[in-house]
Design a protein around this motif. Structure first.
Motif, PDB file in Angstrom:
ATOM      1  N   LEU A  75       0.824  -1.208   0.000  1.00  0.00           N
ATOM      2  CA  LEU A  75       0.000   0.000   0.000  1.00  0.00           C
ATOM      3  C   LEU A  75       0.858   1.257   0.000  1.00  0.00           C
ATOM      4  CD1 LEU A  75      -2.794  -0.966   2.567  1.00  0.00           C
ATOM      5  CD2 LEU A  75      -2.727  -1.335   0.090  1.00  0.00           C
ATOM      6  N   GLY A  76       2.040   1.168   0.587  1.00  0.00           N
ATOM      7  CA  GLY A  76       2.905   2.334   0.648  1.00  0.00           C
ATOM      8  C   GLY A  76       4.034   2.140   1.634  1.00  0.00           C
ATOM      9  N   VAL A  77       4.616   3.269   2.053  1.00  0.00           N
ATOM     10  CA  VAL A  77       5.770   3.269   2.954  1.00  0.00           C
ATOM     11  C   VAL A  77       5.532   4.296   4.056  1.00  0.00           C
ATOM     12  CG1 VAL A  77       8.252   3.751   3.101  1.00  0.00           C
ATOM     13  CG2 VAL A  77       7.336   2.586   1.101  1.00  0.00           C
ATOM     14  N   VAL A  78       5.899   3.955   5.280  1.00  0.00           N
ATOM     15  CA  VAL A  78       5.770   4.873   6.411  1.00  0.00           C
ATOM     16  C   VAL A  78       6.782   6.005   6.253  1.00  0.00           C
ATOM     17  CG1 VAL A  78       5.903   5.151   8.916  1.00  0.00           C
ATOM     18  CG2 VAL A  78       5.008   3.017   7.938  1.00  0.00           C
ATOM     19  N   THR A  79       6.284   7.232   6.215  1.00  0.00           N
ATOM     20  CA  THR A  79       7.176   8.389   6.081  1.00  0.00           C
ATOM     21  C   THR A  79       7.288   9.178   7.375  1.00  0.00           C
ATOM     22  OG1 THR A  79       5.350   9.731   5.251  1.00  0.00           O
ATOM     23  CG2 THR A  79       6.785   8.664   3.618  1.00  0.00           C
ATOM     24  N   ASP A  80       6.308   9.017   8.268  1.00  0.00           N
ATOM     25  CA  ASP A  80       6.334   9.772   9.523  1.00  0.00           C
ATOM     26  C   ASP A  80       5.375   9.104  10.495  1.00  0.00           C
ATOM     27  OD1 ASP A  80       7.034  11.735  11.328  1.00  0.00           O
ATOM     28  OD2 ASP A  80       5.938  13.357  10.330  1.00  0.00           O
ATOM     29  N   ILE A  81       5.425   9.537  11.733  1.00  0.00           N
ATOM     30  CA  ILE A  81       4.508   9.062  12.755  1.00  0.00           C
ATOM     31  C   ILE A  81       3.915  10.293  13.423  1.00  0.00           C
ATOM     32  CG2 ILE A  81       4.263   7.734  14.892  1.00  0.00           C
ATOM     33  CD1 ILE A  81       6.796   6.159  13.804  1.00  0.00           C
ATOM     34  N   GLN A  82       2.599  10.323  13.511  1.00  0.00           N
ATOM     35  CA  GLN A  82       1.886  11.452  14.104  1.00  0.00           C
ATOM     36  C   GLN A  82       1.384  11.035  15.483  1.00  0.00           C
ATOM     37  OE1 GLN A  82       1.588  14.434  12.401  1.00  0.00           O
ATOM     38  NE2 GLN A  82       2.808  13.477  10.792  1.00  0.00           N
ATOM     39  N   ARG A  83       1.764  11.773  16.485  1.00  0.00           N
ATOM     40  CA  ARG A  83       1.296  11.500  17.847  1.00  0.00           C
ATOM     41  C   ARG A  83      -0.021  12.231  18.045  1.00  0.00           C
ATOM     42  NH1 ARG A  83       4.940   9.935  22.215  1.00  0.00           N
ATOM     43  NH2 ARG A  83       4.358   8.027  21.193  1.00  0.00           N
ATOM     44  N   MET A  84      -1.072  11.465  18.343  1.00  0.00           N
ATOM     45  CA  MET A  84      -2.406  12.027  18.578  1.00  0.00           C
ATOM     46  C   MET A  84      -2.823  11.619  19.996  1.00  0.00           C
ATOM     47  SD  MET A  84      -3.682  13.099  15.393  1.00  0.00           S
ATOM     48  CE  MET A  84      -3.048  12.969  13.728  1.00  0.00           C
ATOM     49  N   PRO A  85      -3.850  12.252  20.543  1.00  0.00           N
ATOM     50  CA  PRO A  85      -4.219  11.966  21.935  1.00  0.00           C
ATOM     51  C   PRO A  85      -4.538  10.500  22.245  1.00  0.00           C
ATOM     52  CG  PRO A  85      -5.297  13.960  21.212  1.00  0.00           C
ATOM     53  CD  PRO A  85      -4.620  13.362  20.000  1.00  0.00           C
ATOM     54  N   LEU A  86      -5.246   9.813  21.372  1.00  0.00           N
ATOM     55  CA  LEU A  86      -5.660   8.451  21.678  1.00  0.00           C
ATOM     56  C   LEU A  86      -4.719   7.382  21.131  1.00  0.00           C
ATOM     57  CD1 LEU A  86      -9.521   8.752  21.140  1.00  0.00           C
ATOM     58  CD2 LEU A  86      -8.227   8.858  23.279  1.00  0.00           C
ATOM     59  N   SER A  87      -3.945   7.717  20.111  1.00  0.00           N
ATOM     60  CA  SER A  87      -3.091   6.719  19.476  1.00  0.00           C
ATOM     61  C   SER A  87      -2.073   7.421  18.588  1.00  0.00           C
ATOM     62  CB  SER A  87      -3.944   5.776  18.617  1.00  0.00           C
ATOM     63  OG  SER A  87      -3.136   4.868  17.928  1.00  0.00           O
ATOM     64  N   ASP A  88      -1.025   6.689  18.251  1.00  0.00           N
ATOM     65  CA  ASP A  88      -0.110   7.177  17.227  1.00  0.00           C
ATOM     66  C   ASP A  88      -0.656   6.755  15.870  1.00  0.00           C
ATOM     67  OD1 ASP A  88       1.630   8.168  19.156  1.00  0.00           O
ATOM     68  OD2 ASP A  88       2.866   6.370  19.165  1.00  0.00           O
ATOM     69  N   TYR A  89      -0.370   7.555  14.852  1.00  0.00           N
ATOM     70  CA  TYR A  89      -0.805   7.252  13.493  1.00  0.00           C
ATOM     71  C   TYR A  89       0.415   7.176  12.586  1.00  0.00           C
ATOM     72  CZ  TYR A  89      -5.744   8.041  14.478  1.00  0.00           C
ATOM     73  OH  TYR A  89      -7.022   7.941  14.958  1.00  0.00           O
ATOM     74  N   LEU A  90       0.440   6.161  11.741  1.00  0.00           N
ATOM     75  CA  LEU A  90       1.488   6.050  10.743  1.00  0.00           C
ATOM     76  C   LEU A  90       1.091   6.895   9.545  1.00  0.00           C
ATOM     77  CD1 LEU A  90       2.050   2.180  10.808  1.00  0.00           C
ATOM     78  CD2 LEU A  90       3.195   3.933  12.174  1.00  0.00           C
TER      79      LEU A  90
END
Length: 138
Positions: A75-90
């Motif tokens: 599907l793709g490649v992880v370029t960053d990780i976003q820290r959000m209040p309930l979970s991290d997002y790839l």
């Protein structure tokens, strides 16, 4: 650690109750003030040696650039990780093949068991489920 001004810092003590660090040779408030807004760095090797992770925990630098695969499709490649209040997002850069099919260039995938099947750091692959549904809705 090495600061952005090439100053070497070594930890003397760490207080886990209030998350404070005392560096060797930094013995006064005035000395500490000189470190205000300094960036500090260490190597990936030292980080891995010094930090013990729990099961299903990984360093962000190991997660970045992993391929995202669902049902043998990249599907793709992880370029960053976003820290959000309930979970991290790839943050995933969609594969060129799927972009050519008019899918979004980038999409976010929650880093939770509902979507993550297996993480293979050695081969830089994250096996997922239901991620294509998120991509289609992006």
């Amino acid at each position: 650690f090495i600061t952005d001004k090439k100053q070497e810092l070594r930890i003397e003590t760490f207080n886990s109750k209030n998350n404070t660090v005392k560096f060797i040779g930094i013995d006064s408030v005035d000395d500490a003030k000189k470190l205000t807004n300094r960036q500090i760095f260490t190597s990936k090797e030292d980080t891995k040696k010094q930090c013990k992770l729990d099961e299903k925990q990984y360093f962000w630098f190991d997660i970045q650039n992993c391929k995202i695969i669902e049902n043998d499709e990249i599907l793709g490649v992880v370029t960053d990780i976003q820290r959000m209040p309930l979970s991290d997002y790839l943050q995933i850069q969609t594969s060129e093949e799927l972009q050519d099919k008019k899918y979004s260039d980038i999409f976010l995938l929650p880093y939770i068991d509902d979507f993550i099947i297996k993480v293979d750091i050695e081969d830089k692959i994250i096996y997922v489920k239901k991620a294509k549904e998120i991509l289609e809705a992006s």
